[in-house]
Design a protein around this motif. Structure first.
Motif, PDB file in Angstrom:
ATOM      1  N   GLY A   1      -1.316  -1.868  -5.950  1.00  0.00           N
ATOM      2  CA  GLY A   1      -2.415  -2.269  -5.084  1.00  0.00           C
ATOM      3  C   GLY A   1      -2.956  -1.128  -4.258  1.00  0.00           C
ATOM      4  N   GLN A   2      -3.902  -1.492  -3.390  1.00  0.00           N
ATOM      5  CA  GLN A   2      -4.524  -0.542  -2.469  1.00  0.00           C
ATOM      6  C   GLN A   2      -5.256  -1.328  -1.396  1.00  0.00           C
ATOM      7  OE1 GLN A   2      -7.341   2.124  -4.240  1.00  0.00           O
ATOM      8  NE2 GLN A   2      -7.666   3.290  -2.374  1.00  0.00           N
ATOM      9  N   ALA A   3      -5.016  -0.956  -0.135  1.00  0.00           N
ATOM     10  CA  ALA A   3      -5.730  -1.531   1.007  1.00  0.00           C
ATOM     11  C   ALA A   3      -5.716  -3.059   0.969  1.00  0.00           C
ATOM     12  CB  ALA A   3      -7.160  -1.019   1.061  1.00  0.00           C
ATOM     13  N   SER A   4      -4.516  -3.659   0.880  1.00  0.00           N
ATOM     14  CA  SER A   4      -4.311  -5.115   0.905  1.00  0.00           C
ATOM     15  C   SER A   4      -4.840  -5.826  -0.326  1.00  0.00           C
ATOM     16  CB  SER A   4      -4.948  -5.733   2.164  1.00  0.00           C
ATOM     17  OG  SER A   4      -4.398  -5.168   3.327  1.00  0.00           O
ATOM     18  N   LYS A   5      -5.159  -5.086  -1.377  1.00  0.00           N
ATOM     19  CA  LYS A   5      -5.536  -5.668  -2.659  1.00  0.00           C
ATOM     20  C   LYS A   5      -4.387  -5.420  -3.620  1.00  0.00           C
ATOM     21  CE  LYS A   5      -9.742  -6.780  -1.339  1.00  0.00           C
ATOM     22  NZ  LYS A   5     -10.182  -8.186  -1.193  1.00  0.00           N
ATOM     23  N   LEU A   6      -3.679  -6.512  -3.993  1.00  0.00           N
ATOM     24  CA  LEU A   6      -2.460  -6.371  -4.774  1.00  0.00           C
ATOM     25  C   LEU A   6      -2.606  -6.968  -6.152  1.00  0.00           C
ATOM     26  CD1 LEU A   6       0.175  -7.377  -2.046  1.00  0.00           C
ATOM     27  CD2 LEU A   6      -0.713  -5.108  -2.575  1.00  0.00           C
ATOM     28  N   GLY A   7      -1.736  -6.547  -7.040  1.00  0.00           N
ATOM     29  CA  GLY A   7      -1.621  -7.115  -8.367  1.00  0.00           C
ATOM     30  C   GLY A   7      -0.189  -7.001  -8.824  1.00  0.00           C
ATOM     31  N   GLY A   8       0.257  -7.932  -9.683  1.00  0.00           N
ATOM     32  CA  GLY A   8       1.614  -7.860 -10.183  1.00  0.00           C
ATOM     33  C   GLY A   8       2.374  -9.147  -9.965  1.00  0.00           C
TER      34      GLY A   8
END
Length: 518
Positions: A404-411
């Protein structure tokens, strides 16, 4: 006539040579950013050159605190014909007496620009030979108080006497010393050791600093084109330490190339040296650290870390072994290995993250994290977190991959357990599945079973403020009193018997909630 002219030159050369030396010394000091004052210069070709009442100060006191006072400096030259016709040394000896010196090794931005031309190997050898020619064969320091200032640290040595000879071993003595480096603030008693001097390298050896710490050898290479190199070998709290650093020019600035390695170091005395005196134990089995780059732009450099430690305990809780491997290249950190072992438990992780926005911007930087765990003794692992987690037991496995990055996640993150228990109440099995999509964490499955009793939950949570959520919980038990220990310490009415079935649904955010409970 020739003899008469030679006699006149011989008679008048001392004041003329003294005047030339004064101008040359002041010019060299000015080019180095220093102010030089000399009370008296006595120069004669047949005798050593003597500088009386030498005073050196930094030109800009706001940038440097360097200050040197010496009552007497004596320079002995080799014969004149050797200087003119041979490539031998220029100075036979240098003797400094009654010295008071503060050497500021910190560098401001406008003093970082050491414009040394990058040279090939042949040119470097030639530069080294020229530097060696102007280094003396013998150096002696008598009755000196020396203080060295570096970034976040200082070193003070009182009443130092030392001699360095290329023909024999010398001796180093100091009445006292004081070291300040970060949390280390250590006062030392009298010091003594062996010294040597060869081909532009200063050697110190066999210096006992304090109990458990001995300086086996210290090498300072002065005849290195464009910089200085330092090597340290020490005995440290039952183990060994090796430190090497070289300072060179890179892009017109001072660059550092350093390597540190250590093995079998006891943690307890090391922590005490750093100011921590808690209940701690363990051994650093092996550690290796390297860094190459510009100190003022450290995150743009290259570094690596390899760490292995055994038997770590903090307040009687800890793990058997830890292994860590990581590298940093141009503001990107890659953790290739992180393995924590404790009895029958193993936790492993790897990943990478960006430092493009510096350490303070890590929360918004892109990252990748992989986690796996095989936990056969849940109580031992949960006990690291203290009460009430130390009352847990059972087996558990964990796997996950999150990016992720800057509170944007994946997984995703998956946890499975079996033969678990809490406060003597068995939990037969459990499973938790969480997926991440954008700024939302989705609990797709959360179940724990004990016989025919169960708890189920699912829901969504917005990671960003105001943290909106939606959730649902279901639970059923045939005998609620069997779970009284779960609520130990809470002021709730004691339930002696009864079956319970619970269902809750709700939504809301950090400041407002709504829902239904049956």
């Amino acid at each position: 006539m020739l003899a008469g002219c030679a006699l006149i030159i011989w008679l008048v050369h001392p004041p003329v040579l003294s005047w030339i030396l004064r101008l040359a010394a002041e010019r060299v000091a000015s080019q180095a950013g220093l102010q030089l004052e000399v009370g008296e210069i006595r120069a004669h070709l047949s005798q050593p050159i003597v500088f009386e009442r030498v005073r050196v100060r930094a030109t800009n006191a706001d940038e440097s605190q360097t200050a040197v006072d010496a009552a007497r400096v004596e320079l002995a030259l080799v014969p004149l014909w050797s200087i003119l016709f041979d490539e031998s040394r220029v100075f036979r000896s240098v003797i400094l007496q009654d010295v008071r010196a503060v050497l500021d090794l910190r560098r401001g931005d406008n003093r970082q620009r050491i414009l040394v031309r990058q040279a090939n190997e042949r040119e470097q050898r030639s530069q080294r030979q020229r530097m060696l020619r102007y280094l003396p064969e013998y150096v002696a320091v008598q009755r000196a108080n020396l203080e060295f200032l570096a970034t976040g640290q200082s070193y003070f040595f009182e009443d130092v006497s030392a001699d360095f000879s290329e023909e024999r071993l010398g001796e180093f003595r100091a009445v006292g010393a004081e070291l300040r480096a970060g949390p280390v603030n250590q006062s030392l008693g009298s010091l003594k050791g062996i010294t040597a001097w060869k081909d532009g390298t200063i050697y110190f050896a066999s210096v006992d600093l304090w109990e458990g710490v001995k300086l086996d050898s210290l090498e300072v290479q002065l005849a290195q084109p464009g910089g200085v190199a330092v090597g340290v070998q020490a005995t440290l709290f039952g183990g060994s330490l090796r430190f090497d650093v070289s300072l060179n020019s890179e892009q017109g600035r001072m660059a550092v190339n350093s390597a540190v390695s250590a093995s079998n170091i006891e943690i307890v005395p090391l922590a005490a040296l750093l100011g921590y005196h808690g209940d701690l134990e363990g051994v650093i089995r092996d550690v290796k650290f390297t860094f190459r780059g510009l100190p003022e732009r450290a995150l743009d450099g290259q570094g690596s870390l390899r760490l292995a430690a055994d038997g770590f305990r903090l307040n009687k809780r800890g793990w058997e072994s830890l292994e860590l491997g990581a590298r940093m290249i141009h503001r990107r950190v890659a953790v290739s290995e992180l393995v924590l072992k404790q009895k029958e438990n193993t936790l492993a992780g790897s990943g990478e993250f960006s430092l493009d926005q510096g350490w303070l911007g890590m929360a918004k930087a892109p990252f990748l994290l992989h986690l796996t765990a095989s936990i056969n003794d849940l109580g031992a692992l949960a006990g690291l977190f203290g009460s009430p987690f130390d009352e847990m037991s059972g087996r558990m496995s964990l796997s996950g991959s999150i990016n992720g990055q800057a509170s944007k996640l994946g997984g995703f993150l998956t946890l499975e357990g079996s033969q678990m228990g809490f406060r003597k109440r068995p939990v037969d099995s459990g499973r938790v599945e969480v997926s991440f999509a954008g700024s939302e964490a989705q609990v797709t499955q959360c179940e724990f079973w004990s016989g025919e009793d169960f708890v189920r939950a699912k829901g969504n949570l917005e990671i960003n403020a105001p943290h909106t959520y939606w959730g649902e919980i279901q639970a059923r038990t045939k005998d609620f009193s069997a779970y009284r220990d779960f609520f130990k310490g809470l002021r709730t009415p004691e339930v002696r018997a009864g079956a319970v079935q619970i269902r809750w649904q709700g939504d809301g955010n950090a400041s407002a909630h709504s829902g239904a409970f049956n």
